[in-house]
Enzyme design. Structure first.
Site, PDB file in Angstrom:
ATOM      1  N   ARG A 121      11.667  10.755   1.533  1.00 40.18           N
ATOM      2  CA  ARG A 121      11.603   9.402   1.760  1.00 40.18           C
ATOM      3  C   ARG A 121      10.012   8.884   1.574  1.00 40.18           C
ATOM      4  NH1 ARG A 121       8.571   6.931   4.177  1.00 40.18           N
ATOM      5  NH2 ARG A 121       9.051   7.399   6.280  1.00 40.18           N
TER       6      ARG A 121
ATOM      7  N   TRP B  21      -5.528  12.406   3.881  1.00 41.81           N
ATOM      8  CA  TRP B  21      -3.983  12.363   4.199  1.00 41.81           C
ATOM      9  C   TRP B  21      -3.180  11.565   3.147  1.00 41.81           C
ATOM     10  CZ3 TRP B  21      -2.660  15.350   7.561  1.00 41.81           C
ATOM     11  CH2 TRP B  21      -3.199  15.793   8.802  1.00 41.81           C
TER      12      TRP B  21
ATOM     13  N   GLN C 204      28.727  14.325  32.234  1.00 38.04           N
ATOM     14  CA  GLN C 204      28.157  12.905  32.254  1.00 38.04           C
ATOM     15  C   GLN C 204      26.743  12.942  31.643  1.00 38.04           C
ATOM     16  OE1 GLN C 204      28.609  11.177  36.044  1.00 38.04           O
ATOM     17  NE2 GLN C 204      30.847  10.912  35.693  1.00 38.04           N
TER      18      GLN C 204
ATOM     19  N   GLU D 227       1.199   4.560   7.853  1.00 37.14           N
ATOM     20  CA  GLU D 227       1.797   3.401   7.763  1.00 37.14           C
ATOM     21  C   GLU D 227       1.252   2.356   9.108  1.00 37.14           C
ATOM     22  OE1 GLU D 227       2.633   1.812   4.976  1.00 37.14           O
ATOM     23  OE2 GLU D 227       3.393   3.246   3.745  1.00 37.14           O
TER      24      GLU D 227
HETATM   25  P1  TGC Z   1      -7.742  -8.413   9.596  1.00 34.10           P
HETATM   26  O1  TGC Z   1      -8.906  -9.348   9.712  1.00 34.10           O
HETATM   27  O2  TGC Z   1      -6.452  -8.620  10.535  1.00 34.10           O
HETATM   28  O3  TGC Z   1      -6.999  -8.669   8.015  1.00 34.10           O
HETATM   29  C1  TGC Z   1      -7.697  -8.763   6.715  1.00 34.10           C
HETATM   30  C2  TGC Z   1      -7.081  -9.565   5.745  1.00 34.10           C
HETATM   31  O4  TGC Z   1      -5.982  -9.058   5.567  1.00 34.10           O
HETATM   32  C3  TGC Z   1      -4.834 -10.013   5.751  1.00 34.10           C
HETATM   33  N1  TGC Z   1      -3.818  -9.057   6.319  1.00 34.10           N
HETATM   34  C4  TGC Z   1      -2.741  -8.985   5.484  1.00 34.10           C
HETATM   35  N2  TGC Z   1      -2.405  -9.316   4.202  1.00 34.10           N
HETATM   36  C5  TGC Z   1      -1.295  -8.923   3.719  1.00 34.10           C
HETATM   37  N3  TGC Z   1      -0.342  -8.056   4.507  1.00 34.10           N
HETATM   38  C6  TGC Z   1      -0.524  -7.661   5.654  1.00 34.10           C
HETATM   39  N4  TGC Z   1       0.132  -6.801   6.265  1.00 34.10           N
HETATM   40  C7  TGC Z   1      -1.711  -8.111   6.404  1.00 34.10           C
HETATM   41  N5  TGC Z   1      -2.327  -7.923   7.629  1.00 34.10           N
HETATM   42  C8  TGC Z   1      -3.998  -8.663   7.278  1.00 34.10           C
HETATM   43  C9  TGC Z   1      -5.667 -10.775   6.608  1.00 34.10           C
HETATM   44  O5  TGC Z   1      -4.793 -12.267   6.703  1.00 34.10           O
HETATM   45  C10 TGC Z   1      -6.866 -11.022   6.360  1.00 34.10           C
HETATM   46  O6  TGC Z   1      -7.018 -11.824   5.193  1.00 34.10           O
HETATM   47  P2  TGC Z   1      -8.423 -12.703   4.903  1.00 34.10           P
HETATM   48  O7  TGC Z   1      -7.871 -13.531   3.681  1.00 34.10           O
HETATM   49  O8  TGC Z   1      -8.281 -13.542   6.117  1.00 34.10           O
HETATM   50  O9  TGC Z   1      -9.439 -11.801   4.617  1.00 34.10           O
HETATM   51  O10 TGC Z   1      -8.080  -6.861   9.279  1.00 34.10           O
HETATM   52  P3  TGC Z   1      -8.631  -5.871  10.389  1.00 34.10           P
HETATM   53  O11 TGC Z   1      -9.735  -5.162   9.760  1.00 34.10           O
HETATM   54  O12 TGC Z   1      -8.818  -6.500  11.677  1.00 34.10           O
HETATM   55  O13 TGC Z   1      -7.268  -4.934  10.498  1.00 34.10           O
HETATM   56  C11 TGC Z   1      -6.322  -5.035  10.996  1.00 34.10           C
HETATM   57  C12 TGC Z   1      -5.292  -4.007  11.170  1.00 34.10           C
HETATM   58  C13 TGC Z   1      -5.842  -3.149  12.038  1.00 34.10           C
HETATM   59  C14 TGC Z   1      -3.923  -4.389  11.545  1.00 34.10           C
HETATM   60  C15 TGC Z   1      -5.220  -3.294   9.915  1.00 34.10           C
HETATM   61  O14 TGC Z   1      -6.087  -2.676   9.226  1.00 34.10           O
HETATM   62  C16 TGC Z   1      -4.006  -2.115   9.652  1.00 34.10           C
HETATM   63  O15 TGC Z   1      -2.894  -2.599   9.325  1.00 34.10           O
HETATM   64  N6  TGC Z   1      -4.377  -0.743   9.840  1.00 34.10           N
HETATM   65  C17 TGC Z   1      -3.573   0.288   9.938  1.00 34.10           C
HETATM   66  C18 TGC Z   1      -3.867   0.838   8.730  1.00 34.10           C
HETATM   67  C19 TGC Z   1      -2.689   1.498   8.028  1.00 34.10           C
HETATM   68  O16 TGC Z   1      -1.510   1.205   8.152  1.00 34.10           O
HETATM   69  N7  TGC Z   1      -2.750   2.195   7.080  1.00 34.10           N
HETATM   70  C20 TGC Z   1      -1.598   3.065   6.323  1.00 34.10           C
HETATM   71  C21 TGC Z   1      -2.171   3.816   5.037  1.00 34.10           C
HETATM   72  S1  TGC Z   1      -1.108   4.145   3.826  1.00 34.10           S
HETATM   73  C22 TGC Z   1       0.109   5.290   4.742  1.00 34.10           C
HETATM   74  O17 TGC Z   1      -0.088   5.537   5.586  1.00 34.10           O
HETATM   75  C23 TGC Z   1       0.981   5.928   3.480  1.00 34.10           C
HETATM   76  S2  TGC Z   1       1.999   6.772   4.467  1.00 34.10           S
HETATM   77  C24 TGC Z   1       3.218   7.507   3.394  1.00 34.10           C
HETATM   78  C25 TGC Z   1       4.416   6.837   3.333  1.00 34.10           C
HETATM   79  O18 TGC Z   1       4.451   5.492   3.508  1.00 34.10           O
HETATM   80  O19 TGC Z   1       5.556   7.451   3.364  1.00 34.10           O
HETATM   81  P1  FAD Z   2      -7.143   7.162  14.021  1.00 37.15           P
HETATM   82  O1  FAD Z   2      -7.335   5.595  13.396  1.00 37.15           O
HETATM   83  O2  FAD Z   2      -8.342   7.773  14.274  1.00 37.15           O
HETATM   84  O3  FAD Z   2      -6.348   6.927  15.264  1.00 37.15           O
HETATM   85  C1  FAD Z   2      -6.464   7.883  16.417  1.00 37.15           C
HETATM   86  C2  FAD Z   2      -5.700   7.017  17.513  1.00 37.15           C
HETATM   87  O4  FAD Z   2      -6.578   6.269  18.189  1.00 37.15           O
HETATM   88  C3  FAD Z   2      -4.184   6.823  17.339  1.00 37.15           C
HETATM   89  O5  FAD Z   2      -3.378   6.937  18.372  1.00 37.15           O
HETATM   90  C4  FAD Z   2      -4.527   5.232  17.199  1.00 37.15           C
HETATM   91  O6  FAD Z   2      -3.371   4.445  17.789  1.00 37.15           O
HETATM   92  C5  FAD Z   2      -5.571   4.896  18.001  1.00 37.15           C
HETATM   93  N1  FAD Z   2      -6.393   3.699  17.799  1.00 37.15           N
HETATM   94  C6  FAD Z   2      -7.479   3.511  16.758  1.00 37.15           C
HETATM   95  N2  FAD Z   2      -7.824   1.884  16.738  1.00 37.15           N
HETATM   96  C7  FAD Z   2      -7.383   1.580  17.914  1.00 37.15           C
HETATM   97  C8  FAD Z   2      -7.325   0.389  18.480  1.00 37.15           C
HETATM   98  N3  FAD Z   2      -8.282  -0.757  17.917  1.00 37.15           N
HETATM   99  N4  FAD Z   2      -6.751   0.264  19.896  1.00 37.15           N
HETATM  100  C9  FAD Z   2      -5.994   1.146  20.198  1.00 37.15           C
HETATM  101  N5  FAD Z   2      -6.069   2.293  19.908  1.00 37.15           N
HETATM  102  C10 FAD Z   2      -6.420   2.793  18.702  1.00 37.15           C
HETATM  103  N6  FAD Z   2      -2.693   7.102   4.190  1.00 37.15           N
HETATM  104  C11 FAD Z   2      -3.124   6.779   2.933  1.00 37.15           C
HETATM  105  O7  FAD Z   2      -3.754   5.870   2.703  1.00 37.15           O
HETATM  106  N7  FAD Z   2      -2.107   7.269   1.901  1.00 37.15           N
HETATM  107  C12 FAD Z   2      -1.044   7.986   2.243  1.00 37.15           C
HETATM  108  O8  FAD Z   2      -0.367   8.273   1.244  1.00 37.15           O
HETATM  109  C13 FAD Z   2      -1.050   8.634   3.474  1.00 37.15           C
HETATM  110  N8  FAD Z   2       0.066   9.479   3.899  1.00 37.15           N
HETATM  111  C14 FAD Z   2      -0.145  10.048   4.825  1.00 37.15           C
HETATM  112  C15 FAD Z   2       0.767  11.392   5.334  1.00 37.15           C
HETATM  113  C16 FAD Z   2       0.686  12.031   6.530  1.00 37.15           C
HETATM  114  C17 FAD Z   2       1.371  13.262   6.663  1.00 37.15           C
HETATM  115  C18 FAD Z   2      -0.236  11.402   7.425  1.00 37.15           C
HETATM  116  C19 FAD Z   2      -0.138  12.067   8.684  1.00 37.15           C
HETATM  117  C20 FAD Z   2      -0.876  10.294   7.353  1.00 37.15           C
HETATM  118  C21 FAD Z   2      -1.039   9.725   5.943  1.00 37.15           C
HETATM  119  N9  FAD Z   2      -1.687   8.704   5.691  1.00 37.15           N
HETATM  120  C22 FAD Z   2      -1.813   8.054   4.448  1.00 37.15           C
HETATM  121  C23 FAD Z   2      -2.821   8.309   6.875  1.00 37.15           C
HETATM  122  C24 FAD Z   2      -2.215   7.254   7.769  1.00 37.15           C
HETATM  123  O9  FAD Z   2      -2.253   6.086   7.451  1.00 37.15           O
HETATM  124  C25 FAD Z   2      -3.315   7.431   9.055  1.00 37.15           C
HETATM  125  O10 FAD Z   2      -3.233   8.816   9.588  1.00 37.15           O
HETATM  126  C26 FAD Z   2      -3.130   6.437  10.152  1.00 37.15           C
HETATM  127  O11 FAD Z   2      -3.426   5.167   9.436  1.00 37.15           O
HETATM  128  C27 FAD Z   2      -3.957   6.827  11.193  1.00 37.15           C
HETATM  129  O12 FAD Z   2      -5.351   6.818  10.982  1.00 37.15           O
HETATM  130  P2  FAD Z   2      -6.205   8.107  11.620  1.00 37.15           P
HETATM  131  O13 FAD Z   2      -5.222   9.378  11.381  1.00 37.15           O
HETATM  132  O14 FAD Z   2      -7.642   8.100  11.034  1.00 37.15           O
HETATM  133  O15 FAD Z   2      -6.091   7.814  13.099  1.00 37.15           O
END
Ligand code: TGC
Ligand code: FAD
Length: 392
Positions: A97, A169, A287, A371
């Site tokens: 997925r 990652w 149970q 994510e």
């Molecule tokens: P913040 O100040 O809240 O937001 C910055 C700007 O972004 C806008 N915004 C969004 N826009 C569209 N969609 C969303 N979901 C949005 N969330 C926020 C927001 O309105 C703002 O816009 P503007 O115009 O005012 O500049 O940003 P922050 O730096 O405080 O961060 C907020 C936080 C922590 C929620 C965000 O950074 C976050 O979601 N962090 C998590 C990172 C994450 O999810 N990484 C994933 C990487 S990809 C991945 O993991 C792929 S896995 C593979 C698979 O899917 O199978």
């Molecule tokens: P960190 O951000 O260092 O977090 C470590 C711990 O601290 C977590 O428990 C977190 O919840 C906690 N923490 C962090 N900030 C706060 C806060 N403000 N308050 C309270 N707790 C907090 N990324 C991509 O871009 N593309 C991909 O395709 C992708 N694929 C992935 C595939 C795998 C198998 C994995 C494991 C990860 C992948 N990622 C990808 C990365 C993934 O999105 C990150 O691992 C994730 O966003 C968390 O970042 P980190 O691992 O650096 O943890």
């Protein structure tokens, strides 16, 4: 691994809410998973290898760009069909997925939503058919939950951009033909760039030693003075909102996908509990085991209702980021808890590769982190209901 005898739980008759098209998509995907994924996935997970032979099948069932219009090679389906596809694929394996999620929501979606018409025509049909595979580079070694702090940067050199930095990652990175990469320009503004395999200075080493998502290839994206043509910049949106907007779509798919993993664990545990006898009775007669199974089906049913309603909101263009976060967080935690309980119902057999449960459990440890971690999604809900951000 045991033969795939999966029967889908539908305690609240949600099938009645699905259209003929939804059922067609769901059933075709389910059949394909039974045929093409279940027989091989355990072996590939054990040897930590991505089964590349399934790429064509994923393309054929419409898993690459389900909701991208057919003009660009997508399947042109609605959001509930997209969710059902993710549910059925993750029923087979979260890593498979992941490959489909990344291709659809993190590579095709930004090109479709933020790209030029030339970029859409050049990349989308090939991504939909699986001829090109893509990856999405947001996370960095020093910036995971806080992608706004990213250090990867590009410079305008007149006739091209010069890209430097590293992403960590990254799903699909080791084999992907293109990467959608998020980097800062000289003013510190985040933009998306399409980087192609073969560009000088671009390398994608694989990340080994994972205990989770072993059938999905994960790696790094390293940019050492990579010359990126100017036409590879995605012009439609910039700032952190651009990559975060793609995450909304992927997180929505995960909210459905996790249900698939949970359903598989529940179905396996229920069958085992009815067949396994101890103290002269099937263990399902005790149970304590019934409590586990009854709680599982309750949680799965709640998760199904959450995902279905979110799908309706998505179809109407009304789903908010915070609503998507709630569903991703709830459904993944639900699946992880069910996997752990289901594993116990199988006793010692639960730790073997004869059954899918332990693999799902280990996979879900990544799904609860990527994510947006479980904590980050809670903070998104907290910020939404209080109006106060607690991230920083
Ligand atoms: P913040 O100040 O809240 O937001 C910055 C700007 O972004 C806008 N915004 C969004 N826009 C569209 N969609 C969303 N979901 C949005 N969330 C926020 C927001 O309105 C703002 O816009 P503007 O115009 O005012 O500049 O940003 P922050 O730096 O405080 O961060 C907020 C936080 C922590 C929620 C965000 O950074 C976050 O979601 N962090 C998590 C990172 C994450 O999810 N990484 C994933 C990487 S990809 C991945 O993991 C792929 S896995 C593979 C698979 O899917 O199978
Ligand atoms: P960190 O951000 O260092 O977090 C470590 C711990 O601290 C977590 O428990 C977190 O919840 C906690 N923490 C962090 N900030 C706060 C806060 N403000 N308050 C309270 N707790 C907090 N990324 C991509 O871009 N593309 C991909 O395709 C992708 N694929 C992935 C595939 C795998 C198998 C994995 C494991 C990860 C992948 N990622 C990808 C990365 C993934 O999105 C990150 O691992 C994730 O966003 C968390 O970042 P980190 O691992 O650096 O943890």
């Amino acid at each position: 691994m045991k033969p795939d005898l999966f029967e889908s739980p539908d305690y609240y008759m949600l099938d009645d809410l699905l259209s003929d098209e939804h059922k067609l998509v769901r059933n075709a995907t389910r059949d394909w998973v039974k045929r093409a994924v279940s027989p091989i996935i355990e072996d590939y997970a054990q040897k930590a290898e991505f089964p590349s032979q399934i790429i064509n099948g994923l393309a054929e069932i419409g898993a690459f760009g389900p909701y991208i219009p057919s003009t660009y090679g997508g399947a042109g389906l609605d959001q509930i069909s997209y969710g059902l596809l993710m549910q059925e694929i993750e029923r087979g394996d979260s890593g498979v997925r992941s490959t489909a999620s990344v291709q659809s929501s993190l590579v095709m979606y930004p090109i479709f939503a933020y790209g030029t018409e030339d970029q859409r025509k050049k990349y989308l049909p090939k991504l939909a058919s699986g001829e090109f595979m893509g990856s999405f580079g947001l996370t960095e070694p020093n910036h995971g939950s806080n992608p706004g702090g990213m250090e990867t940067k590009f410079k305008d050199m007149g006739d091209h951009y010069l890209l430097n930095g590293a992403k960590l990652w990254i799903s699909n990175a080791p084999f992907a033909d293109i990467a959608v990469v998020w980097a800062k320009n000289e003013e510190g503004r985040i933009h998306g760039l399409i980087v192609e395999r073969g560009m000088e200075g671009f390398s994608t080493p694989e990340t080994h030693n994972k205990w989770s998502l072993r059938a999905s290839a994960t790696g790094e994206l390293i940019f050492d003075d990579v010359k990126v043509p100017k036409e590879n910049l995605l012009p439609g949106k910039n700032g952190l909102g651009a990559p975060l907007g793609c995450l909304d779509s992927a997180r929505y798919g995960i909210a459905w996908g996790a249900i698939g993993a949970a359903m598989d664990c529940y179905d396996t545990a229920l069958r085992y509990a009815k067949e396994r006898t101890q103290f002269g009775k099937p263990i399902a007669a005790f149970q304590l085991q019934q409590k586990k199974l009854a709680e599982m089906i309750t949680e799965i049913t709640k998760a199904q209702l959450l995902a279905y309603r979110l799908g309706q909101l998505k179809n109407e263009g009304k789903a908010t980021t915070a609503q998507i976060s709630m569903a991703k967080r709830n459904n993944v935690e639900m699946a992880l808890k069910i996997a752990r309980e289901a594993r116990q119902i199988l006793g010692g057999m639960g730790i073997t590769g004869e059954y899918s449960i332990m693999r799902h459990m280990m996979n879900l440890e990544s799904v609860v982190t990527y994510e947006g971690t479980h904590d980050i999604h809670l903070l998104i809900t907290g910020a939404d209901i209080t109006g106060i951000q607690a991230f920083k």
